[in-house]
Design an enzyme around this catalytic site. Structure first.
Site, mmCIF file in Angstrom:
data_model
loop_
_atom_site.group_PDB
_atom_site.id
_atom_site.type_symbol
_atom_site.label_atom_id
_atom_site.label_comp_id
_atom_site.label_asym_id
_atom_site.label_seq_id
_atom_site.Cartn_x
_atom_site.Cartn_y
_atom_site.Cartn_z
ATOM 1 C CG ASP A 107 -8.408 -2.045 -8.006
ATOM 2 O OD1 ASP A 107 -9.069 -1.080 -7.573
ATOM 3 O OD2 ASP A 107 -7.603 -2.691 -7.318
ATOM 4 C CG ASP A 221 -7.701 3.114 -5.240
ATOM 5 O OD1 ASP A 221 -7.222 2.289 -4.441
ATOM 6 O OD2 ASP A 221 -7.183 4.220 -5.480
ATOM 7 C CD GLU A 275 -8.677 1.718 -0.736
ATOM 8 O OE1 GLU A 275 -7.666 1.344 -0.108
ATOM 9 O OE2 GLU A 275 -8.615 2.294 -1.843
ATOM 10 C CG HIS A 347 -3.193 -3.900 -2.714
ATOM 11 N ND1 HIS A 347 -4.516 -3.978 -2.367
ATOM 12 C CD2 HIS A 347 -3.011 -2.657 -3.233
ATOM 13 C CE1 HIS A 347 -5.117 -2.836 -2.661
ATOM 14 N NE2 HIS A 347 -4.228 -2.016 -3.185
ATOM 15 C CG ASP A 348 -2.935 -0.487 -0.224
ATOM 16 O OD1 ASP A 348 -1.875 -0.482 -0.891
ATOM 17 O OD2 ASP A 348 -3.996 0.026 -0.631
#
Length: 578
Positions: A107, A221, A275, A347-348
């Site tokens: 990440d 991210d 993302e 995860h979100d």
């Protein structure tokens, strides 16, 4: 058995043919009994990942961090947070995965750092080149401002009215520097100033360092937020998220990413997924492929936010017709000019079987159906840990059981503003979309704490772990886990499910999600009944049934399709030519 192109390192298209498994390390497996998942826990589950058949692991942040946002607030990019282990543990994990031909994707969080990062500490002291590593601004005279933001000097307010994605103002006053700094997320996550070439050079140097360690790519991210408009102007007070129009897909984002490609991402076999909240299909085309910024794919959010009425906490009823329209738009929009990422939870996001399926009466059937969808569309499937078990949303009786800073801020603001009288008024929204739903521990067995830890878990396990767990699923040939393994194997074996064109049938049907995949002489027909009521399906004119055979289904059905047949609740069928 994985196809050779998937496991052959250096193959440019491996990530198109792969299935990626996302690990949220804090909740995956705890090897040392402190209640927090760690790298040694992941390492001892390497065989589990191999048995499932996945080709790559996306590892959420394990870097040094004060954990204000569970690791997405990084204080040192080149070291491991103590609760997860150390670099030796990380290197052993990398070796174990590579020994099994499983790649490792790290990440990359470079829109912001922690306020405890050395760069920020030196920036607040105005030390040399670090002075402008972040966005620092003087406040505005309080008498001249038509908005009220975070606490600062009594005679001024924040530079503008931008709001944080986690609630509240996007500016915090720093007593040491005597200025305000920008944070699009939590106040402990100050935004890096990408206009500063020294910042970009530092980021690229760090990325190259990780590539030198042997990783296989990056998940980036909120990468489309790194460019803010010149001058940091006032936000639009009428917009749904004040300030968003000034930093979503900002003016220099493509320049920065192309520079990153030239400085770091020259190896085209690397998987790079950005993302990118707020992007449409046309935006995505600018980020991916040779004609864009060179990213492998993006994570878009339209299909998981299409039912939000203004913000995520207003999510409600959704229509299959609308859902199909969104997914089809992306399938067709990137068919010739990019590549799709395929996911329904992470995860979100809340657990997909609770969001798009039926997590009670039809939990297993609907979990299998949703897995069928993500593995038979064109794109790269991403499995979020526990999805392969049909893990569900959890129940949170009070704020004491919540850990997600976004959810806690939502509750606090609602109570302070008087839009809710108590937590109970907000509980349905929390249990429907809170990020904590995805972060309860991985359910390994029916033992105490789901076999996740010998200690006290950092967040409570879902109460259904005694029946929904790996041990039970692997012992049951009809489980969601075995079905996922069959899906992954099928996708590895059949090029039509990877590269075939997509055509939606029956777009206005309220219950059926039906489409074809075509690659030369190879054909596929996928029929999904997305609901608890039986429905009759008649194959539309122009869809040839000759040669089609059943490849996989989540219930016992005939091996050859008929012109008309009935599908039961959440029934999924995939027919392919041999």
């Amino acid at each position: 058995m994985r196809r050779t192109a998937v496991v052959e390192r250096g193959t440019e298209s491996w990530w198109k043919e792969a299935v990626v498994y996302q690990i949220y390390p804090r909740s995956f497996d705890d090897a040392d009994g402190d209640g927090i998942g760690d790298l040694r826990g992941i390492e001892r589950r390497a065989d589990y990942l191999d048995d499932l058949g996945v080709d790559a692991v996306w590892l959420c942040p394990v870097y040094e961090s004060p954990q204000a946002d569970n690791g997405y607030d990084i204080s040192d990019y080149r070291s491991i947070h103590d609760a997860y282990g150390d670099m030796d543990d990380w290197r052993r994990l990398l070796a174990e995965l590579h020994d099994r031909d499983i790649r490792l994707i790290m990440d990359l969080v470079v829109n912001h750092t922690s306020d405890e990062h050395e760069w920020f500490e030196r920036s607040r002291r105005r030390e040399g080149d670090y002075e402008d590593y972040y966005y620092w601004r003087d406040g505005r005279p309080a008498a001249d401002a038509d908005y009220d933001t975070a606490d600062g000097p009594t005679d001024e307010v924040a530079p503008n009215n931008w709001e944080s994605a986690f609630g509240g103002p996007a500016w915090t006053y720093d007593d040491e520097r005597k200025q305000w700094y920008l944070h699009l997320f939590d106040e402990k996550q100050p935004d890096l100033n990408w206009r500063n070439p020294d910042v970009r050079e530092s980021v690229y140097e760090m990325m190259n360092w990780w590539l030198d360690q042997g990783i296989d790519g990056f998940r980036m991210d909120v990468i489309n937020l790194i460019s803010k408009r010149e001058g940091l102007p006032d936000g639009d007070e009428d917009s749904e998220q004040t300030g968003a129009e000034h930093f979503f897909n900002g003016p220099s984002v493509h320049d920065y990413l192309r520079e990153m490609r030239d400085e770091v991402l020259t190896d085209e076999s690397l998987l790079t997924v950005g993302e990118t909240p707020g992007v449409g299909v046309a935006d995505a085309r600018e980020y991916v492929g040779d004609d864009g910024d060179g990213l492998s794919m993006v994570f878009q959010f339209e299909h998981v936010t299409f039912d939000h009425d203004g913000d995520k906490w207003d999510a409600g009823d959704w229509s299959l017709v609308d859902f199909k329209a969104v997914l089809s738009k992306w399938q067709n929009g990137l068919a010739e000019a990019g590549w799709n990422s395929l996911y329904l939870n992470n995860h979100d996001q809340p657990r997909m079987v609770s969001r798009f399926g039926d997590d009670e009466a039809w939990r297993e059937a609907s979990a299998k159906l949703l897995g069928t969808l993500t593995h038979t569309l064109q794109g790269t499937p991403f499995i979020y840990q526990g999805e392969e078990l049909g893990m569900t949303n959890a129940s949170f009786a009070s704020t004491d059981e919540l850990r997600d800073i976004e959810a806690l801020n939502f509750v606090a603001e609602a109570l302070e503003e008087g839009t809710a009288e108590s937590y109970e008024d907000l509980r349905d929204a929390i249990e429907y979309v809170s990020r904590d739903n995805a972060r309860t521990p991985m359910q390994w067995s029916s033992e105490e704490h789901a076999g996740f830890t010998d200690g006290e878990p950092w967040i409570a396990c879902n109460a259904n772990y005694e029946t929904v767990n790996v041990e039970h699923a692997r012992a049951n040939e009809g489980s969601v886990w075995h079905y996922y393994r069959d899906l992954i194997e099928l996708r590895h074996e059949r090029d039509v499910l990877v590269y075939g064109s997509f055509d939606l049938l029956l777009p206005n049907d309220p219950s059926l999600f039906v489409y074809t995949r075509t690659l030369g002489d190879e054909r596929g027909l996928i029929v999904l009944n997305v609901g608890a009521d039986p429905v009759e399906f008649t194959v539309p004119d122009g869809v040839a049934l000759d040669g089609l055979e059943l490849a996989i289904a989540n219930t016992d059905v005939p091996t050859a399709p008929q012109q008309t047949f009935e599908l039961g609740p959440y029934e999924a069928r995939v027919y392919l030519t041999p």
